[in-house]
Write an enzyme that holds these catalytic residues in place. Structure first.
Site, PDB file in Angstrom:
ATOM      1  N   CYS B  86       0.792  -1.250  -0.087  1.00 35.75           N
ATOM      2  CA  CYS B  86       0.101  -0.093  -0.186  1.00 35.75           C
ATOM      3  C   CYS B  86       0.914   1.423   0.132  1.00 35.75           C
ATOM      4  O   CYS B  86       1.531   1.657  -0.803  1.00 35.75           O
ATOM      5  CB  CYS B  86      -0.759  -0.177   1.222  1.00 35.75           C
ATOM      6  SG  CYS B  86      -2.427   0.969   0.962  1.00 35.75           S
ATOM      7  N   HIS B 203      -3.614  -5.870   1.388  1.00 35.02           N
ATOM      8  CA  HIS B 203      -2.964  -5.907   2.541  1.00 35.02           C
ATOM      9  C   HIS B 203      -2.891  -7.668   3.131  1.00 35.02           C
ATOM     10  O   HIS B 203      -3.693  -7.745   3.792  1.00 35.02           O
ATOM     11  CB  HIS B 203      -3.538  -5.160   3.573  1.00 35.02           C
ATOM     12  CG  HIS B 203      -3.385  -3.675   3.384  1.00 35.02           C
ATOM     13  ND1 HIS B 203      -2.352  -3.072   4.027  1.00 35.02           N
ATOM     14  CD2 HIS B 203      -4.174  -2.607   2.849  1.00 35.02           C
ATOM     15  CE1 HIS B 203      -2.528  -1.711   3.558  1.00 35.02           C
ATOM     16  NE2 HIS B 203      -3.681  -1.321   3.039  1.00 35.02           N
ATOM     17  N   GLU B 205      -1.194  -8.720   5.099  1.00 37.30           N
ATOM     18  CA  GLU B 205      -0.890  -8.487   6.650  1.00 37.30           C
ATOM     19  C   GLU B 205      -2.138  -8.462   7.394  1.00 37.30           C
ATOM     20  O   GLU B 205      -2.178  -8.675   8.437  1.00 37.30           O
ATOM     21  CB  GLU B 205       0.229  -7.599   7.100  1.00 37.30           C
ATOM     22  CG  GLU B 205      -0.502  -6.076   7.328  1.00 37.30           C
ATOM     23  CD  GLU B 205      -0.445  -5.337   5.903  1.00 37.30           C
ATOM     24  OE1 GLU B 205      -0.631  -5.922   4.951  1.00 37.30           O
ATOM     25  OE2 GLU B 205      -0.710  -4.162   6.036  1.00 37.30           O
TER      26      GLU B 205
END
Ligand SMILES: Nc1ncnc2c1ncn2[C@@H]1O[C@H](COP(=O)(O)OP(=O)(O)O)[C@@H](O)[C@H]1O
Ligand SMILES: [Mg+2]
Lengths: 90, 236, 765, 90
Positions: B86, B203, B205
């Site tokens: 990002c 994302h 994560e």
């Protein structure tokens, strides 16, 4: 040293997608301005800089553009002494 | 895996990245953007999501000139794995470690949702634990994720197979409707020429545990751990 | 002023050169009555200076002083064993178990958002985040409760679009997930949008810090952004009616938010609190330095002395008046421990923030302001912070509303045309339709702890390292409150509690935002008092004490008030995250069980608004005891892991609730086949908004057990049908009447409504 | 009718915080330009409009600013025929 008021304009490169310009164009047309042909949206950055001369000020601002203010992949820039534009104002 | 998670002022995904590394058994450390000589001790460098310097001017622009970035560039040039997610992706583009730029989403609105992305390559250090063509559900959350580059660059990226993730629909097809931001060719993530620097808008994560909606991001981190282990084994 | 009390000679405090004399007009301009000014003169023993008048006007505004609401607020229950911090601090705090505490609070930014929707909403979020992190808690979630006029007006669309991007951009940048909220569109809010933002923060119990200026001699430091001329008099402004032309005159009062600086302030503040170098910390919110410094002094029973020349300003030549009343955003006031100033400064420097020592704590109980050493204001602290006159007014219900409530609605129980068409119209009405267009602009997954995202009944955040989670929701149906304030307020709490239990959370405490019209009007004061009484009764019944809140009065344009809207922000606790369920049906073949009773009530319903343009009738009856029983029954079922989904019936009634459960997040919609045999008119069963109803689904093998639990809690319950595959469609039959549609048609109505309105090219209509 | 190329500049009103300008200012200083005193950031919008005269074009653009391009609460605007700025370019 004097204080110079500079203006930098950063504009999306021709050919590159400009989603904001496109949206504003659409909005202006539907608000009753079909005579608008095209819209591009860039940034106007105003710098107040201490420099020894006009030339020096513009050179500095140009270096700032190269380093930070414009992204060469997507944007062109222009630097000038700020002056009031000819034309109407708010 | 000893991983440096870089924090810039305004980073906010650093914490999630840190937790993700821990979840796959790695050892994360926060590295502040002003720390000097900080990266020597690490095997991987991770640039988090967020709004470094508020994303004022252009997303990632001011961060790309932070003191730590010279070291990140050196780390990448030396072949070390670098992941930008990002805002991290935006920063890597601004730092010219990856080509192109991420501009305003086509709809001009911030886009937050789970999207589907297809894994295009499994031979990078970041994707070995995925299957080719696998469709993942991963969240996005960005206002400027619309990947753009000049024609030559785009052709090279496709020609060299450097697109790693692409936005697709449930059937795995890269349609316009499945493209959340207007990215060229539905690009969601790319690698550099050498294959050791990856940038992606989704994302992974944030997709590490089913309690938060998806665990599809996990394999990106296990891949990285795995490839570091095998390259260590290889050099030993 | 002619009627001034004889000033006692107090040479110390002289007017600044150029200050205007204090006249009756000037006092009135500051929103103070002649009586209130006399009281100020008595407190000072002399005339006030302009600076002092500004200070009093801010502190004695409705916003800071709660003139018209304080006496009513005392009626609310505020205590329970799990309440760690009740009303009076920056945010309330409750114990949520395993050593964790939850700080939470709601706040309004209605007036600023009416003037500049983007910045108004953004700075509203900024303010509520600061209220939470100044308690020592890390913000973990935001909710936003919004009200606008009808969307057919371009102005309303502009306000709605601007507010949503303002809420989104600010929270997204700071990195706090949005987990819920509400959006309501009704002509009752035309001209006066409501923008309430709520924040939740988590901390270890021992990390709690309060906002008080303890320790005589300790330095006060201004931290964060510089002070500018923006928002001066915001506090008074927030308490005045908007009138034609206020767009013009309020321009300088717009404040611009800087979420980037906020993020740095957040990290720096938490680090400062953890360092132990602070005595107290408070946001400079409404009334800026004035309220933060005087309130911190007041809580500690001390005084403060501030030197205006030390305050970092954004512009040259700011007067003490301007500095004291500026509402520039992203600023905090901290009281450092003497001798540890450098440690404070180091932490701030690391986070690239400015800090300036602007004064110190004194022992004389005075709020003293210096300009270059000269005293320009000197006021005893306690009369300033606690001496604001409070009023109890006469409240009388408006006869028009009485008449409206008595409206006979029986003709509306007769269907007008095709029921299915009406159903799709209702499902696609902006009030019922999916708010994905809104929360799709909000980051909901940052911090990787969001267990339930917006779109269902309540948002949920897990607490890492434990099996626990906290849930939150905001609710208020202003139409119900308008039609019968006491009942409407009870319904707001009942609905909030139902929303929480639907995800498996035990309702624990509330914060509230009282959005009302001008309390000087007897019928508005009546609404306020009745709503507070209703809230108090429901809080008692549900054991959900009030730990804080916010009051926003004078929400009127050209004499027309908004619907009285006491927004309830309720939080709950989940002990075991593995029990969490959501509103979406999960598996074809599951049984659908309805808990509660259908009625023929249509008063204040969305059905009435959509089909007849009416807001009339009595709101549905609410029985607090049976609501409580319903909550306990559903919690028992969820804890026993008997349910696959739970969803309460609210706007749009049972038919819309069933559709919402069928559609889920739109990714894999399912069908429904339901048969009802109620002896109630089908319109009432399908679209009425009877309270106390929850639709649950379960494996057919568990249905008996579910019904047994309902019986144990004396909750009416029955199996009404089945979840089916999506391609089998949606069909709900009440005796011989039915609505039936394909899932695609449902989905288009429900998810397509807001995008169709908001993404259409701008038109000048 | 001719096609006019207009330029609109939209700038934050004086007295209002300009977080972008502030952040860019900070960045320029730490990149080695302490001589920069202040930075303000606005938008430069380029419009291509069919109009009967220069005056007509400017009037139209001014109306567009009032209606859509500038937010009167927070921004000032100027309209002019676009010309190349004096000074350096990318
Ligand atoms: N302003 C908003 N911000 C975030 N989420 C929202 C907002 N408005 C609605 N939502 C989401 O949509 C869901 C449905 O809204 P609503 O119909 O008001 O729910 P309910 O009737 O259960 O209170 C909410 O629970 C919330 O999660
Ligand atoms: Mg609900």
């Amino acid at each position: 040293m004097s204080r110079y008021h500079l203006e930098v304009r950063v504009k999306p490169r021709p050919g590159l997608l400009d989603p904001q310009g496109k949206a504003i164009h659409g909005a202006l047309r539907s608000l009753g301005w079909p005579e608008v042909d095209d819209v591009r949206v860039g940034k106007a950055i105003y710098l107040y800089v201490d420099a020894s001369s006009e030339k020096d000020a513009i050179e500095k601002a140009t270096a700032m553009c190269r380093k930070l203010l414009a992204n060469p992949v997507t944007e062109d820039f222009e630097v000038a002494l700020a002056g009031r534009l000819q034309g109407a104002r708010a | 895996m000893k991983a440096a998670v870089i924090s810039f002022p305004g980073s906010n995904g650093d914490y999630d990245l840190y937790k993700a590394v821990q979840l796959v058994g790695g050892t994360p450390t926060f590295v502040w953007h002003r720390d000097k000589g900080a990266l020597k001790a690490y095997e991987a460098v991770l640039l988090p999501g967020g709004f470094s310097y508020g994303d004022y001017l252009r997303a990632g622009a001011i961060a790309s000139l932070s003191p730590i970035m010279e070291e990140v560039v050196a780390f990448a040039k030396a072949g070390g794995p670098v992941v930008g997610i990002c805002n991290g992706f935006q920063t890597l583009c601004e730092a010219h470690l990856l080509p192109g730029a991420l501009i305003r989403n086509e709809a001009l609105r911030f886009a937050s949702k789970h999207v589907r992305v297809r894994v295009e390559r499994t031979d990078t250090a970041f994707t070995t634990d995925y299957a080719k063509g696998q469709v993942l559900s991963i969240p996005i959350a960005h206002g400027e994720g619309n990947y753009e580059a000049d024609k030559g660059t785009l052709e090279r990226l496709e020609g060299e197979g450097r697109v790693v993730f692409r936005y697709v629909d449930a059937a795995g097809v890269a349609t316009d409707a499945a493209n959340p931001n207007g990215s060229w060719h539905n690009i969601a993530g790319i690698v550099n020429e050498a294959g050791n620097v990856i940038g992606m808008m989704p994302h992974p994560e944030r997709a590490m545990e089913t309690i938060v909606g998806s665990a599809d991001g996990r394999a990106l981190f296990t891949s990285l751990v795995g490839s570091l282990t095998s390259s260590l084994a290889g050099s030993a | 002023m002619s009627n001034a009390a004889t000033p006692t000679a107090d040479e110390m405090v002289a007017p600044r050169p150029g200050d205007p004399p204090i006249t009756a007009e000037l006092v009135a301009d500051h929103g103070l009555s002649p009586d209130e000014y006399e009281r100020i003169q008595r407190i000072l023993g002399r005339d006030a200076t302009l600076t002092e008048l500004g200070i009093f006007s801010a502190m004695w505004s409705e916003h800071c002083g709660y003139k018209n609401s304080r006496r009513l607020l005392r009626l609310l229950p505020t205590e329970a064993p799990w309440v760690i911090q009740g009303p009076g601090e920056n945010a309330g705090v409750i114990d949520v178990g395993d050593g964790w505490a939850l700080a939470f609070k709601i706040e309004s930014h209605n007036h600023p958002s009416a003037v500049e929707p983007y910045q108004g909403a953004a700075t509203g979020v900024g303010g509520i985040l600061r209220d939470v992190f100044t308690m020592g808690a890390r913000p973990v979630a935001v909710l936003d409760s919004l009200r606008f006029g009808d969307l057919d007006s371009p102005r309303v669309r502009y306000l709605f679009g601007g507010v949503v991007s303002g809420v989104g951009d600010y929270g997204n940048c700071v990195g706090i997930p949005n987990i819920g909220g509400e959006v309501v569109f009704d002509r009752g809010y035309e001209g006066n949008p409501i923008v309430n933002a709520m924040c939740l923060g988590l901390m270890k119990k021992e990390e709690l810090i309060t906002a008080s200026a303890t320790g005589v001699g300790n330095p006060l430091m201004a931290v964060g952004s510089r002070t500018g001329r923006d928002g001066i008099h915001g506090a008074t402004f927030a308490s005045e009616e908007l009138s034609e032309g206020s767009d013009e005159s309020s321009r300088p009062q717009v404040q611009v938010g800087d979420p980037f600086t906020e993020k740095l302030l957040l990290e720096a503040s938490l680090e400062l609190i953890a360092s132990g170098a602070l005595e107290g910390i408070q946001d400079m919110g409404a009334a800026g330095i004035t309220s933060s410094a005087s309130e911190m002094a007041g809580r500690a029973g001390n005084g403060v002395e501030l030197e205006m020349k030390q305050v970092p300003t954004r512009e040259r030549g700011m007067t003490p008046y301007e500095i004291l009343l500026s509402e520039s955003q992203e600023r905090m006031l901290v009281v450092a421990k003497k001798g540890r100033e450098d440690q404070v400064r180091d932490i701030l420097t690391k986070w690239e923030l400015e800090a300036a020592e602007i004064g110190r704590v004194t022992d004389d109980g005075r709020f003293r302001i210096l300009e270059d050493g000269a005293v320009v204001a000197d006021i005893p602290v306690l009369p300033l912070t606690q001496g604001c006159p409070t009023y109890e007014r006469d409240g009388v219900e408006s006869p028009e509303i009485q008449a409206l409530r008595a409206t006979d609605l029986s003709e509306h129980l007769i269907p007008q045309g095709d029921l299915t068409k009406t159903f799709l119209l209702l499902l696609g009405s902006p009030n019922v339709a999916s708010k994905r267009w809104v929360y799709g602009q909000y980051d909901t997954t940052i911090r990787t702890s969001t267990a339930v995202r917006p779109g269902g009944d309540a948002g949920v955040i897990r607490i890492r390292g434990t099996t626990r989670a906290v849930a939150a929701t905001t609710d208020c149906n202003g139409r119900f409150v308008y039609l019968e304030p006491r009942v409407g307020a009870m319904i707001a709490l009942a609905e909030a509690a139902r929303n929480l239990v639907c995800v498996g959370a035990l309702p624990t405490a509330i914060t509230n935002n009282l959005n009302f019209g001008n309390p000087l009007k007897p019928h508005i004061y009546y609404q306020l008092r009745e709503a507070v009484l209703g809230m108090a009764a429901a809080c008692e019944a549900f054991e959900t004490p009030v730990t804080g809140g916010n009051v926003s009065l004078y929400n009127e344009t050209d004499g027309r008030a908004i619907y009285p809207t006491p927004v309830i922000g309720m939080v709950g606790v989940i002990e075991d995250v593995s029990t969490i369920i959501q509103h979406a049906f999960a598996t074809p073949g599951d049984d659908i069980v309805l808990l509660g009773t259908n009625t023929a009530e249509l008063g204040g319903s969305e059905y009435l608004y959509v089909t007849a343009g009416l807001v009339a009738g009595a709101p549905p009856a609410v029985d607090l005891e049976s609501e409580r029983a319903l909550q306990q029954a559903v919690l028992a079922m969820i804890r026993a892991k008997l349910l696959r989904s739970a969803h309460d019936c609210s706007e749009g009634g049972l038919a819309c609730a069933l559709a919402e459960s069928a559609l889920g997040d739109g990714d894999a919609p399912l069908g429904v086949r339901v048969q009802l045999d109620d002896e109630v008119r089908p319109v009432g069963v399908l679209f009425g908004e009877a309270q106390g109803r929850i639709v649950v689904s379960c494996d057919p093998g568990r249905t008996d057990e579910v019904l047994r639990i309902a019986t144990r809690y004396e909750v009416p319950a029955r199996n009404i049908g089945k979840v089916t595959r999506g391609d089998e469609g949606f069909q709900v039959t009440v005796r011989d009447a039915s609505v039936s549609a394909s899932v695609a048609a449902l989905s288009d109505a429900y998810f397509g409504a807001l995008p169709r309105i908001m993404d259409a090219p701008a038109k000048d209509d």
